[in-house]
Write a protein that holds these residues in place. Structure first.
Motif, PDB file in Angstrom:
ATOM      1  N   SER A  59       0.803  -1.196   0.088  1.00 30.17           N
ATOM      2  CA  SER A  59       0.057  -0.084  -0.061  1.00 30.17           C
ATOM      3  C   SER A  59       0.823   1.323  -0.113  1.00 30.17           C
ATOM      4  O   SER A  59       2.034   1.162   0.602  1.00 30.17           O
ATOM      5  CB  SER A  59      -0.730   0.023   1.380  1.00 30.17           C
ATOM      6  OG  SER A  59      -1.527   1.036   1.477  1.00 30.17           O
ATOM      7  N   LEU A 136     -11.069  -3.139   6.260  1.00 28.13           N
ATOM      8  CA  LEU A 136     -10.443  -2.359   4.956  1.00 28.13           C
ATOM      9  C   LEU A 136      -8.879  -2.282   4.675  1.00 28.13           C
ATOM     10  O   LEU A 136      -8.556  -2.011   3.707  1.00 28.13           O
ATOM     11  CB  LEU A 136     -10.948  -0.981   5.041  1.00 28.13           C
ATOM     12  CG  LEU A 136     -12.367  -0.618   5.405  1.00 28.13           C
ATOM     13  CD1 LEU A 136     -12.564   1.081   5.799  1.00 28.13           C
ATOM     14  CD2 LEU A 136     -13.006  -0.771   4.440  1.00 28.13           C
ATOM     15  N   THR A 137      -8.295  -2.907   5.668  1.00 28.41           N
ATOM     16  CA  THR A 137      -6.746  -2.979   5.181  1.00 28.41           C
ATOM     17  C   THR A 137      -6.227  -4.285   5.400  1.00 28.41           C
ATOM     18  O   THR A 137      -6.792  -5.112   6.395  1.00 28.41           O
ATOM     19  CB  THR A 137      -5.840  -1.969   6.212  1.00 28.41           C
ATOM     20  OG1 THR A 137      -6.288  -2.449   7.688  1.00 28.41           O
ATOM     21  CG2 THR A 137      -6.596  -0.588   6.104  1.00 28.41           C
ATOM     22  N   ILE A 181     -12.366  -0.357  -1.924  1.00 28.61           N
ATOM     23  CA  ILE A 181     -11.185   0.233  -1.201  1.00 28.61           C
ATOM     24  C   ILE A 181     -10.137  -0.786  -0.745  1.00 28.61           C
ATOM     25  O   ILE A 181      -8.940  -0.469  -0.737  1.00 28.61           O
ATOM     26  CB  ILE A 181     -11.394   1.423  -0.217  1.00 28.61           C
ATOM     27  CG1 ILE A 181     -10.194   2.072   0.289  1.00 28.61           C
ATOM     28  CG2 ILE A 181     -11.955   0.647   1.204  1.00 28.61           C
ATOM     29  CD1 ILE A 181     -10.862   3.400   1.031  1.00 28.61           C
ATOM     30  N   ARG A 182     -10.655  -2.004  -0.670  1.00 29.96           N
ATOM     31  CA  ARG A 182     -10.007  -3.199  -0.190  1.00 29.96           C
ATOM     32  C   ARG A 182      -8.613  -3.575  -1.327  1.00 29.96           C
ATOM     33  O   ARG A 182      -7.808  -3.927  -0.907  1.00 29.96           O
ATOM     34  CB  ARG A 182     -10.607  -4.311   0.014  1.00 29.96           C
ATOM     35  CG  ARG A 182     -11.430  -4.182   1.348  1.00 29.96           C
ATOM     36  CD  ARG A 182     -12.340  -5.436   1.617  1.00 29.96           C
ATOM     37  NE  ARG A 182     -11.783  -6.681   1.345  1.00 29.96           N
ATOM     38  CZ  ARG A 182     -11.241  -7.528   2.284  1.00 29.96           C
ATOM     39  NH1 ARG A 182     -11.184  -7.171   3.686  1.00 29.96           N
ATOM     40  NH2 ARG A 182     -10.739  -8.669   2.138  1.00 29.96           N
ATOM     41  N   LEU A 184      -6.957  -1.303  -2.896  1.00 32.33           N
ATOM     42  CA  LEU A 184      -5.852  -0.551  -2.606  1.00 32.33           C
ATOM     43  C   LEU A 184      -4.747  -1.109  -1.802  1.00 32.33           C
ATOM     44  O   LEU A 184      -3.561  -0.906  -1.802  1.00 32.33           O
ATOM     45  CB  LEU A 184      -6.133   0.766  -2.231  1.00 32.33           C
ATOM     46  CG  LEU A 184      -7.100   1.601  -3.103  1.00 32.33           C
ATOM     47  CD1 LEU A 184      -7.276   2.961  -2.203  1.00 32.33           C
ATOM     48  CD2 LEU A 184      -6.232   1.899  -4.449  1.00 32.33           C
ATOM     49  N   LYS A 342     -13.586   9.918  -7.094  1.00 33.22           N
ATOM     50  CA  LYS A 342     -13.218   8.859  -6.510  1.00 33.22           C
ATOM     51  C   LYS A 342     -11.799   8.810  -6.682  1.00 33.22           C
ATOM     52  O   LYS A 342     -10.865   8.342  -5.624  1.00 33.22           O
ATOM     53  CB  LYS A 342     -13.901   7.691  -6.690  1.00 33.22           C
ATOM     54  CG  LYS A 342     -15.275   7.430  -6.775  1.00 33.22           C
ATOM     55  CD  LYS A 342     -15.697   5.983  -6.363  1.00 33.22           C
ATOM     56  CE  LYS A 342     -16.986   5.997  -5.745  1.00 33.22           C
ATOM     57  NZ  LYS A 342     -18.082   5.988  -6.598  1.00 33.22           N
ATOM     58  N   TYR A 423     -14.103  13.162   5.345  1.00 31.60           N
ATOM     59  CA  TYR A 423     -14.544  13.176   3.973  1.00 31.60           C
ATOM     60  C   TYR A 423     -15.867  13.857   3.646  1.00 31.60           C
ATOM     61  O   TYR A 423     -16.292  14.387   2.559  1.00 31.60           O
ATOM     62  CB  TYR A 423     -14.718  11.631   3.779  1.00 31.60           C
ATOM     63  CG  TYR A 423     -15.934  11.039   4.188  1.00 31.60           C
ATOM     64  CD1 TYR A 423     -15.585  10.432   5.619  1.00 31.60           C
ATOM     65  CD2 TYR A 423     -17.033  10.846   3.855  1.00 31.60           C
ATOM     66  CE1 TYR A 423     -16.752  10.053   6.230  1.00 31.60           C
ATOM     67  CE2 TYR A 423     -18.244  10.169   4.574  1.00 31.60           C
ATOM     68  CZ  TYR A 423     -17.956   9.826   5.835  1.00 31.60           C
ATOM     69  OH  TYR A 423     -18.809   9.218   6.616  1.00 31.60           O
TER      70      TYR A 423
END
Ligand code: SAM
Length: 437
Positions: A59, A136-137, A181-182, A184, A342, A423
Motif C-alpha cells: 500500500s 478495509l486494510t 477500497i480493499r 488498494l 473517487k 470526507y
C-alpha cells in the motif's frame, strides 16, 4: 515479533500531532523480512519512539498507527482492542446515540481499517442488534484474527456497563467486505456474509431504529444490512440533520406547509427526520424523493408510509433529469450525491457535476428557502464545494448566505489534522433574494 522502522528526518511532526499514517517515501529503513504479521514500531530518525502499529508494503500507506503510547507493547491484544471498542461505545452513549450508530470509525477510534456499525433492529420477538463489520486494510485483516470473540466481549461489557440491553444471543454479525477500497491494500473484494445470525433474522428487510435528531422519539427505517449501500444505511448525516433541524426550527414557527426536495434520498433518512419534525409542529409536510436506485426508493416509500408522511418518489438521474421540475417550488432542497470524485483524475468532471447539481438545487428552491449541498468525496475540499455553490448561485442570479456547515456525524470521530478522515462536507445556505434586486 516486532519490526522497527525509522522515519526520514522531517516527517515526525505530523505523527507527534496524532496523524496515524506514514507513506512509503517517508521511511528511511531498508525493510527486510517483513511478512505483514509483525507489530511495527515507528521511530524518528534519531531512534525516539513515535508509534506502534502495522505495515503493508503493498500500500502507499506503508504504516498505520494503533498507539502513540510507548508503554502499549501489543495494541492488537484482545484486551487492548476490547478496551478501545468499549471506550468508543461509551463515547457514543454520552453523545446520546443509543440505537443505531457507528461504533468504530477506523483511525478515529484508534483501530485503523476497522468499521463497525451497530444497528438496533426491530423484531417480532423484541429488539436485537446487528454488527455490520468492514475490514478495509491488509494489516488489520492479518492482526484481527478473532472478530467474533472481540464483538462478543464488547457486547457483554456494554451490557454490564448499561450501555445496551441486548445480549450476545440476540446479536447478528455481518461481514461487509464488499468494498472496492480493499483493492488498494491488495485485498479481495468479498461477497457479504454472516459470521453469526439470530434465527429468523432477514437482513434485507431490517427495520432499524434511529434516534430522532431533535425529538426524544426514535424513527424506524427499512434498509438492507446485507447488500445495501455502505453497510446498509448512511449513518454519517445524523449530526448534520440535527444542526439543520435546529437551524430551521425557528423558520418553521407559524408555517402551514413545508415542501422538501430530497435529491439522492437513498431510503429517505432526511425526509423522515424532517417530516417527523414538521408533523410534531402540525405543519403540512410533503417530500419529493429522487434517486437513481429503484431499490432504495422502494424502501424510501416504506419509510415514508411508516412515518405517515406525504410524499412522492421519482426515479431520476439528478445530473440529467431535473429540468422537468418547476423552478422556485421547494422550501428546502437537499443535494446529497454519491462521491463524484473517487480518484484525482476525476477532479475536473467531478467538480463540474457538483456545480451542475447545485445549479439545479438553487433553481428549484423558493425565495427565502434553504439549500443543503453535500459532498462525500474525500478529494473535494470544502472550498471546492463552496466554489461550485458560488457558480450555482451566479447562474441563478441569487444571493444566498451560508448559515450552517457540517462534517461526518459525531459517531464518526475526527482526529485534528487528519483531514483524510473528514470526507463529508455539508453546507446549508439561506436564499436571501435575487442578485442586484
Ligand atoms: C450519499 S448517498 C445519499 C444518502 C442519503 N441522502 C442519506 O442521507 O441517507 C447517494 C445516493 O445517490 C444515489 N445516486 C447515485 N448516483 C445518482 C444519480 N446520478 N442520480 C440520482 N441519484 C444517484 C445513490 O443511489 C444513493 O442513494
Amino acid at each position: 515479533m516486532m519490526q522497527v522502522w525509522q522515519l526520514k528526518k522531517g516527517f515526525e511532526q505530523k505523527l507527534r500531532q496524532g496523524h496515524p499514517w506514514v507513506f512509503s517515501h517517508e521511511i528511511a529503513t531498508a525493510i527486510k523480512n517483513f511478512r505483514g504479521h509483525e507489530v511495527v514500531e515507528l521511530q524518528d530518525h534519531q531512534g525516539n519512539f513515535l508509534a506502534r502499529g502495522y505495515g503493508n508494503l503493498k500500500s502507499k500507506i506503508i504504516f498505520r498507527a494503533m498507539t502513540f503510547s510507548a508503554g502499549e507493547k501489543n495494541p492488537f491484544s484482545m484486551e487492548a482492542l476490547q478496551a478501545k471498542l468499549l471506550a468508543a461505545w461509551k463515547k457514543r452513549h454520552e453523545l446520546k446515540f443509543t440505537a443505531s450508530f457507528r461504533l468504530c470509525f477506523s483511525e478515529g477510534d484508534g483501530i485503523p481499517g476497522l468499521i463497525i456499525d451497530r444497528y438496533l433492529v426491530e423484531g417480532s420477538s423484541g429488539d436485537h442488534q446487528v454488527f455490520a463489520v468492514q475490514i478495509l486494510t491488509a494489516g488489520l485483516q492479518r492482526h484481527l484474527t478473532d472478530i467474533l470473540t472481540l464483538l462478543q466481549r464488547t457486547c457483554e461489557s456494554a451490557y454490564q456497563e448499561k450501555l445496551s440491553n441486548i445480549l450476545w444471543d440476540r446479536t447478528s454479525v455481518v461481514l461487509r467486505n464488499d468494498v472496492a477500497i480493499r483493492k488498494l491494500e491488495g485485498l479481495e473484494v468479498e461477497l457479504p456474509r454472516f459470521l453469526k445470525v439470530v434465527s429468523g433474522y432477514e437482513a434485507d428487510q431490517s427495520w432499524i431504529k434511529i434516534n430522532h435528531a431533535v425529538l426524544p422519539e426514535m424513527i424506524s427505517m427499512n434498509c438492507d444490512l446485507y447488500q445495501g449501500q455502505k453497510t446498509g444505511f448512511f449513518l454519517d448525516q445524523w449530526s448534520n440533520i440535527k444542526s439543520v433541524a435546529e437551524k430551521l426550527e425557528t423558520s418553521l414557527e407559524g408555517k402551514k406547509e413545508f415542501k422538501l426536495l430530497d435529491l439522492c434520498s437513498y431510503v429517505g433518512h432526511w425526509s423522515v427526520q424532517l417530516g417527523t419534525l414538521c408533523k410534531s409542529k402540525n405543519i403540512c409536510f410533503h417530500s419529493t424523493l429522487v434517486d437513481v436506485s429503484k431499490e432504495a426508493l422502494g424502501r424510501a416509500k416504506k419509510n415514508m408510509e411508516k412515518a405517515h408522511l406525504n410524499f412522492e418518489i421519482q426515479t431520476r438521474d439528478v445530473l440529467k433529469g431535473l429540468d422537468v421540475l418547476p423552478g422556485q417550488s421547494f422550501d428546502l432542497v437537499i443535494a446529497d450525491p454519491p462521491a463524484f470524485v473517487k480518484a484525482k483524475k476525476d477532479l475536473p468532471t467531478g467538480k463540474h457535476a457538483y456545480q451542475k447539481l447545485n445549479t439545479q438545487a438553487f433553481r428549484l428552491v423558493k425565495p427565502g428557502g434553504h439549500v443543503i449541498s453535500c459532498s462525500c468525496s474525500g478529494l473535494i475540499t470544502e472550498s471546492d464545494l463552496k466554489e461550485a455553490i458560488e457558480k450555482a448561485k451566479r447562474k441563478n442570479s441569487l444571493v444566498a448566505n451560508l448559515v450552517v456547515s457540517g462534517a461526518p456525524a459525531l459517531d464518526h470521530p475526527l482526529i485534528p489534522g487528519f483531514s483524510e478522515g473528514s470526507y463529508l462536507k455539508m453546507l446549508l445556505h439561506h436564499v436571501d433574494g435575487v442578485a442586484g434586486a
